[in-house]
Structure formats: C-alpha cells, structure tokens
Design an enzyme around this catalytic site. Sequence first.
Site, PDB file in Angstrom:
ATOM      1  N   GLY A   1      18.354  59.614  48.698  1.00 60.08           N
ATOM      2  CA  GLY A   1      17.084  59.839  49.354  1.00 60.08           C
ATOM      3  C   GLY A   1      16.139  58.653  49.394  1.00 60.08           C
ATOM      4  O   GLY A   1      15.199  58.649  50.193  1.00 60.08           O
ATOM      5  N   ASP A   2      16.353  57.669  48.537  1.00 64.30           N
ATOM      6  CA  ASP A   2      15.524  56.449  48.554  1.00 64.30           C
ATOM      7  C   ASP A   2      16.445  55.258  48.292  1.00 64.30           C
ATOM      8  O   ASP A   2      16.191  54.430  47.424  1.00 64.30           O
ATOM      9  CB  ASP A   2      14.428  56.543  47.490  1.00 64.30           C
ATOM     10  CG  ASP A   2      13.349  55.469  47.676  1.00 64.30           C
ATOM     11  OD1 ASP A   2      13.375  54.774  48.699  1.00 64.30           O
ATOM     12  OD2 ASP A   2      12.493  55.319  46.783  1.00 64.30           O
ATOM     13  N   LEU A   3      17.515  55.201  49.080  1.00 63.76           N
ATOM     14  CA  LEU A   3      18.622  54.288  48.792  1.00 63.76           C
ATOM     15  C   LEU A   3      18.409  52.915  49.421  1.00 63.76           C
ATOM     16  O   LEU A   3      19.207  52.433  50.212  1.00 63.76           O
ATOM     17  CB  LEU A   3      19.943  54.895  49.262  1.00 63.76           C
ATOM     18  CG  LEU A   3      21.216  54.317  48.633  1.00 63.76           C
ATOM     19  CD1 LEU A   3      21.209  54.466  47.128  1.00 63.76           C
ATOM     20  CD2 LEU A   3      22.447  54.970  49.223  1.00 63.76           C
TER      21      LEU A   3
END
Length: 283
Positions: free
Chosen positions: A187-189
């Site tokens: 999700g916040d890669l």
Amino acid sequence: MTRERPEDAAARLLGARATGSAPLGGATRVELDDGGTVVVKQGAPTVAEAAGLRWLADAGGPDVARVLAARDGWLVVEHVPTGPPEPAAAERFGVALARMHAAGAPGFGAPPPGGPAGAWIGAAPMRAVAAEGGWASWYAADRIRPYVRAARDAGTFTASDVAVVDEVCARIADLAGPDEPPARLHGDLWSGNVLWSAGRVVLIDPAAHGGHRETDLAMLDLFGLPHLDRVRAAYAEAAPLADGHAARVPLHQLFPLLVHVVLFGGGYAGQTLAAARAALRAA
C-alpha cells in the site's frame, strides 16, 4: 506527568535495558543491552502499521520487518541493517511480491485483521473499509476523491485541476482494465520502504489493505527502485499481468501522487495532473 521516551518504552515492552538511541526519520533507533537494535514509533498510526506488518508477514511473500511489541500506543519492530541492492535479490523480491499479492484480501479497501477503519498512508489518513463493489468504483471513491477534495479545500488544486481528476473518476470503469480479485497490498511501496539487506529485500512501513496488485507495482515505479526491471520481469513470470498494464501505470500512481499533494503541497500538483491526463489518454 513525564512523557515516556522511546528508549524507555522499548525497554519496558521488551524487558531489556536500552543502552543508546538516535533519531531515525519519524522513529527512533534504540540499542539494547542484549546487542539487538530496534525501531520504535509512537502514535495512532502504529495500530494500523502493526496489523499491516503482521498481515503481510502471513502471506508467504517478501520478508517484512518483525513486530516485536505493539501496545500502549507504541510500536517496536526489528531494525533492518541495509546493504547494496543486488540483482538476484531483486528477482527473488519480484516472485515473493507476486505471492504476497496472491494471498488476497476480503475486499477492495479491506484492512488487515485487527486494523482500524481509520488507517494511514504516511501522515495522511486513509479509509480502510471493504467495499461491496469492484476495484474501479472503490478506487475512485476512497483513493482519489477524498484527496482531491482535500487539495481543493487547501487551495492547492484549482477548479480546472479538480475537473481533470474528476474526469478520470467519471471514466474509471473504462480505464481500469480487466477485473481482478482483491490483492494483499503493501500500500505504500515506494523505494524508501524497500530495504536491501544481506541478499534479501525487507519491507517496512506499510499502509496495507486489499487493492489492485498493479497499484503496488506502479508505486515502485513512481520514485524509482534499483533493478526494477528485474523485479518486474520476475513478477510477470510468476504472475503475468493483464494486457495493457503498462498504460495503466499513471492511473495507479494517482493515489500516491494525490497523497503527496495533500501532505507536501503544490510541488506535486503538476506531476499529479500529468498522471491524470496520461490515464485518460490510455483509454
């Protein structure tokens, strides 16, 4: 009442003695008397982060920083020593990332087990509630429109800027590509959350939820990642992507770019609008 220091919280939660500490971004690195080193965070987002780390670790995918303690508003995770990016590690990461995505989620937007509905991506709030519909309508409603409104209300987006992104939302069913089941996303890669360590990749700081696997891959591409071509090739061999995925990268980058607009202001507005226009051209 004296506010508890990160090193004291780590010592209390782990039953060890802290021998030193140093700032580490928005966290604190703490050395312990047993020779170990941990990373300590405090605040409301730690609940979602701890749940996300555990959920991703259960997927059989990439290594994830281990949660050592999560209680009383504190999160303590292992400290991951970093080294140079290695091509073989990148290829293993691509295969492992495909496994993590394939582990799935109960729905688009679904939080990890035990994760709150009011989650976070960085310092920005993020809704984590499973949608009843498909990816396209959920992405427009929960991952684009709230941040466009915030940018408009802050004066960062003009009415014409909002209109460009609104057109993406209006046409998103045509832009989204083939239907896919919900994937288990980090999700916040972005590259800062991908640590290269002794021949492996370790993931940190997730904003985990159920989403489209192309979103994680598009975020890797947003700010660059060493050996990304090898990551992508290994991923595609393990889990081929649907036709047209390359043209959909700007669409999937809209969410993190909008988050950057909300957090950091107008410096990201131009890049965000360029991504929106590129997504529309790809239809």
